[in-house]
Motif scaffolding. Structure first.
Motif, PDB file in Angstrom:
ATOM      1  N   ARG A   1       0.823  -1.203   0.000  1.00  0.00           N
ATOM      2  CA  ARG A   1       0.000   0.000   0.000  1.00  0.00           C
ATOM      3  C   ARG A   1       0.863   1.261   0.000  1.00  0.00           C
ATOM      4  O   ARG A   1       0.587   2.203  -0.724  1.00  0.00           O
ATOM      5  CB  ARG A   1      -0.906  -0.024   1.235  1.00  0.00           C
ATOM      6  CG  ARG A   1      -1.830   1.161   1.352  1.00  0.00           C
ATOM      7  CD  ARG A   1      -2.571   1.139   2.671  1.00  0.00           C
ATOM      8  NE  ARG A   1      -3.398  -0.061   2.836  1.00  0.00           N
ATOM      9  CZ  ARG A   1      -4.081  -0.328   3.942  1.00  0.00           C
ATOM     10  NH1 ARG A   1      -4.036   0.509   4.968  1.00  0.00           N
ATOM     11  NH2 ARG A   1      -4.800  -1.430   4.039  1.00  0.00           N
TER      12      ARG A   1
ATOM     13  N   HIS B   1     -12.123   5.556 -11.379  1.00  0.00           N
ATOM     14  CA  HIS B   1     -12.267   4.790 -10.138  1.00  0.00           C
ATOM     15  C   HIS B   1     -11.227   3.689 -10.037  1.00  0.00           C
ATOM     16  O   HIS B   1     -10.810   3.330  -8.932  1.00  0.00           O
ATOM     17  CB  HIS B   1     -13.682   4.225 -10.032  1.00  0.00           C
ATOM     18  CG  HIS B   1     -14.688   5.284  -9.700  1.00  0.00           C
ATOM     19  ND1 HIS B   1     -14.543   6.143  -8.643  1.00  0.00           N
ATOM     20  CD2 HIS B   1     -15.842   5.651 -10.308  1.00  0.00           C
ATOM     21  CE1 HIS B   1     -15.562   6.984  -8.604  1.00  0.00           C
ATOM     22  NE2 HIS B   1     -16.365   6.706  -9.613  1.00  0.00           N
TER      23      HIS B   1
ATOM     24  N   LEU C   1      -8.447   3.530  -6.806  1.00  0.00           N
ATOM     25  CA  LEU C   1      -8.501   2.372  -5.897  1.00  0.00           C
ATOM     26  C   LEU C   1      -7.408   2.329  -4.817  1.00  0.00           C
ATOM     27  O   LEU C   1      -7.722   2.181  -3.631  1.00  0.00           O
ATOM     28  CB  LEU C   1      -8.500   1.090  -6.739  1.00  0.00           C
ATOM     29  CG  LEU C   1      -8.830  -0.189  -5.987  1.00  0.00           C
ATOM     30  CD1 LEU C   1     -10.262  -0.152  -5.474  1.00  0.00           C
ATOM     31  CD2 LEU C   1      -8.652  -1.403  -6.907  1.00  0.00           C
ATOM     32  N   PRO C   2      -6.116   2.459  -5.191  1.00  0.00           N
ATOM     33  CA  PRO C   2      -5.092   2.341  -4.136  1.00  0.00           C
ATOM     34  C   PRO C   2      -5.248   3.411  -3.059  1.00  0.00           C
ATOM     35  O   PRO C   2      -4.907   3.173  -1.893  1.00  0.00           O
ATOM     36  CB  PRO C   2      -3.775   2.540  -4.898  1.00  0.00           C
ATOM     37  CG  PRO C   2      -4.093   2.281  -6.322  1.00  0.00           C
ATOM     38  CD  PRO C   2      -5.519   2.673  -6.515  1.00  0.00           C
TER      39      PRO C   2
ATOM     40  N   ILE D   1      -7.990   4.611  -1.822  1.00  0.00           N
ATOM     41  CA  ILE D   1      -9.029   4.255  -0.852  1.00  0.00           C
ATOM     42  C   ILE D   1      -8.375   3.601   0.350  1.00  0.00           C
ATOM     43  O   ILE D   1      -8.659   3.929   1.494  1.00  0.00           O
ATOM     44  CB  ILE D   1     -10.055   3.296  -1.486  1.00  0.00           C
ATOM     45  CG1 ILE D   1     -10.851   4.029  -2.554  1.00  0.00           C
ATOM     46  CG2 ILE D   1     -10.980   2.716  -0.421  1.00  0.00           C
ATOM     47  CD1 ILE D   1     -11.841   3.171  -3.301  1.00  0.00           C
ATOM     48  N   TYR D   2      -7.439   2.677   0.045  1.00  0.00           N
ATOM     49  CA  TYR D   2      -6.819   1.941   1.144  1.00  0.00           C
ATOM     50  C   TYR D   2      -5.759   2.782   1.842  1.00  0.00           C
ATOM     51  O   TYR D   2      -5.303   2.443   2.924  1.00  0.00           O
ATOM     52  CB  TYR D   2      -6.264   0.617   0.623  1.00  0.00           C
ATOM     53  CG  TYR D   2      -7.385  -0.257   0.107  1.00  0.00           C
ATOM     54  CD1 TYR D   2      -8.286  -0.835   0.996  1.00  0.00           C
ATOM     55  CD2 TYR D   2      -7.582  -0.461  -1.247  1.00  0.00           C
ATOM     56  CE1 TYR D   2      -9.341  -1.603   0.546  1.00  0.00           C
ATOM     57  CE2 TYR D   2      -8.628  -1.226  -1.718  1.00  0.00           C
ATOM     58  CZ  TYR D   2      -9.509  -1.794  -0.817  1.00  0.00           C
ATOM     59  OH  TYR D   2     -10.548  -2.540  -1.265  1.00  0.00           O
TER      60      TYR D   2
ATOM     61  N   LEU E   1      -7.290   8.228   1.978  1.00  0.00           N
ATOM     62  CA  LEU E   1      -7.466   9.615   1.541  1.00  0.00           C
ATOM     63  C   LEU E   1      -8.952   9.949   1.417  1.00  0.00           C
ATOM     64  O   LEU E   1      -9.771   9.073   1.191  1.00  0.00           O
ATOM     65  CB  LEU E   1      -6.796   9.824   0.170  1.00  0.00           C
ATOM     66  CG  LEU E   1      -5.341  10.296   0.197  1.00  0.00           C
ATOM     67  CD1 LEU E   1      -4.448   9.206   0.765  1.00  0.00           C
ATOM     68  CD2 LEU E   1      -4.888  10.683  -1.204  1.00  0.00           C
TER      69      LEU E   1
ATOM     70  N   ARG F   1     -12.344  11.520  -0.306  1.00  0.00           N
ATOM     71  CA  ARG F   1     -12.838  11.335  -1.653  1.00  0.00           C
ATOM     72  C   ARG F   1     -12.332  12.427  -2.599  1.00  0.00           C
ATOM     73  O   ARG F   1     -11.880  12.151  -3.707  1.00  0.00           O
ATOM     74  CB  ARG F   1     -14.371  11.341  -1.611  1.00  0.00           C
ATOM     75  CG  ARG F   1     -15.027  10.934  -2.885  1.00  0.00           C
ATOM     76  CD  ARG F   1     -16.548  10.929  -2.719  1.00  0.00           C
ATOM     77  NE  ARG F   1     -17.183  11.200  -3.995  1.00  0.00           N
ATOM     78  CZ  ARG F   1     -17.308  10.285  -4.959  1.00  0.00           C
ATOM     79  NH1 ARG F   1     -16.860   9.066  -4.782  1.00  0.00           N
ATOM     80  NH2 ARG F   1     -17.883  10.599  -6.097  1.00  0.00           N
TER      81      ARG F   1
ATOM     82  N   ARG G   1      -8.741  11.956  -3.356  1.00  0.00           N
ATOM     83  CA  ARG G   1      -8.543  10.797  -4.228  1.00  0.00           C
ATOM     84  C   ARG G   1      -8.834  11.157  -5.677  1.00  0.00           C
ATOM     85  O   ARG G   1      -8.055  10.851  -6.579  1.00  0.00           O
ATOM     86  CB  ARG G   1      -9.472   9.652  -3.808  1.00  0.00           C
ATOM     87  CG  ARG G   1      -9.150   9.059  -2.470  1.00  0.00           C
ATOM     88  CD  ARG G   1      -9.828   7.709  -2.267  1.00  0.00           C
ATOM     89  NE  ARG G   1     -11.238   7.695  -2.579  1.00  0.00           N
ATOM     90  CZ  ARG G   1     -12.218   7.598  -1.671  1.00  0.00           C
ATOM     91  NH1 ARG G   1     -11.915   7.545  -0.386  1.00  0.00           N
ATOM     92  NH2 ARG G   1     -13.462   7.556  -2.044  1.00  0.00           N
TER      93      ARG G   1
ATOM     94  N   ARG H   1      -2.621   3.998 -12.283  1.00  0.00           N
ATOM     95  CA  ARG H   1      -2.961   3.420 -10.983  1.00  0.00           C
ATOM     96  C   ARG H   1      -1.701   3.123 -10.172  1.00  0.00           C
ATOM     97  O   ARG H   1      -1.684   3.265  -8.950  1.00  0.00           O
ATOM     98  CB  ARG H   1      -3.769   2.127 -11.179  1.00  0.00           C
ATOM     99  CG  ARG H   1      -4.261   1.537  -9.871  1.00  0.00           C
ATOM    100  CD  ARG H   1      -5.082   0.296 -10.086  1.00  0.00           C
ATOM    101  NE  ARG H   1      -4.295  -0.766 -10.709  1.00  0.00           N
ATOM    102  CZ  ARG H   1      -4.807  -1.911 -11.158  1.00  0.00           C
ATOM    103  NH1 ARG H   1      -6.099  -2.118 -11.066  1.00  0.00           N
ATOM    104  NH2 ARG H   1      -4.034  -2.820 -11.714  1.00  0.00           N
TER     105      ARG H   1
END
Ligand SMILES: Nc1ncnc2c1ncn2[C@@H]1O[C@H](COP(=O)(O)OP(=O)(O)O)[C@@H](O)[C@H]1O
Ligand SMILES: [Mg+2]
Lengths: 234, 403
Positions: free
Chosen positions: A87, A107, A111-112, A114-115, A118, A120, A123, A159
């Motif tokens: 991560r 989206h 994805l990374p 989200i984990y 951060l 919204r 992100r 990504r």
């Protein structure tokens, strides 16, 4: 962090299958990569390049041997700790892209983050700028099924870059791009390597692309056959 | 983080609209079918109980013979009762409010060109009182008519309708066997009982008239007893039994040659039948539940490959196994809840419609609702969650390569 090498593989062996069908994808590989290097890995198909990248990326565990990342023995980490390592330190570009289906480019790139926890808005901002870097801002709302192979590949690259990792592991990142696009992407990677000290390990089939790297590793039959500094880098 | 997980799950639900829809559909079918069917079944059971209660919970029936089902008029060889037995019961027992003597047979009632085979019942006004019959037109029996055994009769609604249609029967004469009988009154309809047996299909005449001119004997085939308020039917049965043994001179150790039955027993007998009905409906419903469950299972299993790869991707970009599992669990729970809610609403709606159509009360059963809901949710969760758990335990690269 100590002054230990960033990536340190010692006698790494990865065996698939057993008995007669046994395949040694990696065979006693010794390899160290320092922080800030731009390394290209070349070699014939089936020589173990992807396997090496997967092991370095902590996606796969070696059958035997020792792998230290920043001096930490990887085998001693739990699955959750490995997830944290991926991560926060690693970005991966898969050979087959591995994008989420029915999910927009934006989206997928998000994805990374989200984990990483951060918000919204953070992100989406970061995802947009990563897409812009690979020249895909105008395709942010499109699903993978609406994108060409080359475009999907660029989403995968965005990504990998979006979380500002320490290391990017890219498996044939330009395999589906035309020369012009490939060079653009390479310039982006090289720029990040030069400006932010991003470490890059890239598998490629094309000498022209490998030429962007500072170091070239040549693999044959699961072994490192040659390992040399190239280009103008130190 | 939980909020984040819920958002992730909702995104996944929307992203996989077809899969989500089919899962919800499976839950809806399962939950809806069970609730609709059991609701209708329960409604019928409630109806039976209500019907029996309308007959009176303070009613006890005394019949000759041991087996209640065989103890109908002339059913067994046991000695019949007499009017004297009935009157002694009423006068000498403090707990008895009214005891009505009843003698009955099946015969044809004829008026002009119309006729109907019906129950011919010899009794007196005490029965009308004990069984709560209301007079719709005309009057009940007069003392003189009862004592002299005059040929007069009171009609139940069904017989009136069959024989007289729109015309006024009071004052007309009908023929029963060889007896010409003047109609003096009509009773208010009680309608059909739950099992469709018509409660208004009979002709009443004075007991004496029945004895002399229809039966040719003076047997009382049943005593219809209304117990005083506040006396439990169990106690009433007990005391009536003792009293009857006494007047029928049944010695110690000898079996009763009569049966005392209360409405609760009648109710149990009847609701035993509705229980079977409910059971059948429930069985059909369980099959629907299973079908719904298998539907959910299939969809979940078909999508395992895709899900496994998705999990691989998430693990590769740094998700921890628990985060991924949480997401899948929340997704399964949300889908099951949505499906469950729609299922409950549809089930209750169809249950309500079914109850209306069958004219039984709408009796939803919270326990069944919970069971149906729980089962479908469990199927959704189990088949959504377990493949995900397996995938989350793999190496990310294994999960990514899953085929
Ligand atoms: N999951 C696997 N199961 C069995 N054999 C595998 C698997 N992945 C790779 N191999 C074998 O390991 C060797 C190296 O594969 P790979 O690392 O993908 O090569 P490259 O990326 O250099 O083409 C090949 O012979 C390949 O067939
Ligand atoms: Mg490869």
């Amino acid at each position: 962090m100590s002054d230990a090498p960033l990536i340190d593989l010692r006698k790494i062996t990865r065996v698939y299958g057993s008995g007669a069908s046994e395949v040694r994808a990696l065979d006693n590989v010794d390899l160290t990569i320092d922080d800030g290097e731009f390394v290209a890995i070349m070699g014939p198909s089936g020589s173990g390049k992807s396997t090496a990248l997967n092991v370095i990326g902590c996606l796969d565990s070696p059958t035997s041997g020792e792998y230290r990342f920043c001096g930490t023995e990887i085998a001693s980490l739990t699955r959750d700790q490995l997830a944290l390592l991926r991560r926060h330190y690693l970005g991966f570009v898969f050979q087959g892209y591995n994008l989420l289906a029915r999910t927009s480019a934006l989206h997928n790139v998000e994805l990374p983050l989200i984990y990483k926890g951060l918000s919204r808005s953070e992100r989406l901002k970061a995802a947009h700028s990563a897409l812009a870097k690979v020249g895909l801002e105008h395709r942010a709302r499109h699903d993978p099924s609406e994108l060409s192979g080359g475009q999907q590949q660029r989403v995968a690259i965005a990504r990998a870059l979006v979380g500002s990792p320490r290391v990017v592991l890219a498996d044939e990142p330009t395999g589906n791009l035309d020369t012009k696009r490939s060079i653009e992407i390479m310039e982006v990677l090289q720029g990040l390597n030069r400006e932010t000290g991003l470490t890059i390990v890239m598998v490629t089939h094309e000498r022209d692309m490998a030429a962007f790297a500072d170091r070239l590793i040549w693999m044959v039959d699961g072994r490192v056959e040659r390992d040399e500094q190239i280009g103008k880098a130190a | 983080m939980l909020w984040e997980t819920i958002m992730l799950a909702l995104q996944a639900i929307l992203r996989n609209a077809l899969r989500s829809f089919l899962t919800v559909l499976g839950v809806v079918i399962g939950v809806g079918a069970v609730i609709a069917m059991v609701t209708v079944g329960q409604g019928s059971a409630v109806q039976v109980t209500a019907d029996v209660e309308k007959l009176g919970t303070n009613i006890v029936m005394v019949m000759p013979g041991q087996d209640a089902m065989e103890g109908g008029p002339g059913g067994t060889a046991s000695a019949q009762f007499t009017l004297r037995d009935n009157d002694r019961l009423e006068e000498q027992m403090g707990i008895v409010d009214i005891a009505a003597p009843i003698a009955a047979t099946r015969a044809r009632a004829v008026f002009g060109n119309e006729n109907r085979r019906t129950d011919i019942v010899g009794t007196d006004n005490r029965y009308l009182e004990a069984a709560n019959w209301e007079v719709a037109r005309g009057r009940i029996f007069e003392l003189a008519e009862l004592q002299s055994g005059r040929a007069v009769c009171v009609l139940g609604e069904t017989v009136r309708k069959e024989l007289f249609g729109a015309s006024d029967p009071v004052g007309q004469t009908i023929r029963i066997k060889a007896v010409s009988c003047e109609v003096i009154g009509l009773l208010q309809s009680k309608g059909a009982s739950t099992f469709g047996s018509d409660q208004d299909d009979f002709v009443l005449m004075p007991l004496r008239t029945f004895h002399r001119r229809v039966a040719g004997n003076s047997d009382v085939t049943m005593m219809y007893v209304s117990v005083r308020e506040g006396v439990s039917t169990d106690r009433a049965k007990q005391e009536i039994e003792t009293f009857m043994r006494d007047i029928r001179r049944i010695g110690q150790g000898e079996e009763d040659d009569f049966t005392v039955m209360d409405m609760k027993q009648v109710a149990t007998m009847l609701s035993g039948i509705t229980d079977i009905l409910t059971g059948l409906l429930a069985a059909v419903a369980m099959v629907s539940l299973l079908v719904g469950g298998i539907g959910i299972m299939n969809i979940m299993l078909v999508s395992v490959t895709e899900r496994t790869r998705e999990i691989g991707i998430r693990l590769a970009v740094g998700a921890q196994a628990n985060q991924v599992l949480m997401q899948f669990l929340v997704e399964a729970v949300v889908l099951s809840l949505i499906g469950g809610l729609i299922g409950v609403i549809l089930g209750l709606t169809f249950g309500y419609i079914g109850a209306q159509v069958l004219a039984v009360p709408f009796a939803p059963d919270p326990v069944i609702i919970l069971i149906a809901f729980g089962f479908s949710a469990a199927v959704g969760v189990v088949f959504g969650y377990f493949p995900a758990r397996r995938a989350a335990r793999m190496n990310p690269i294994e999960a990514l390569r899953h085929e």
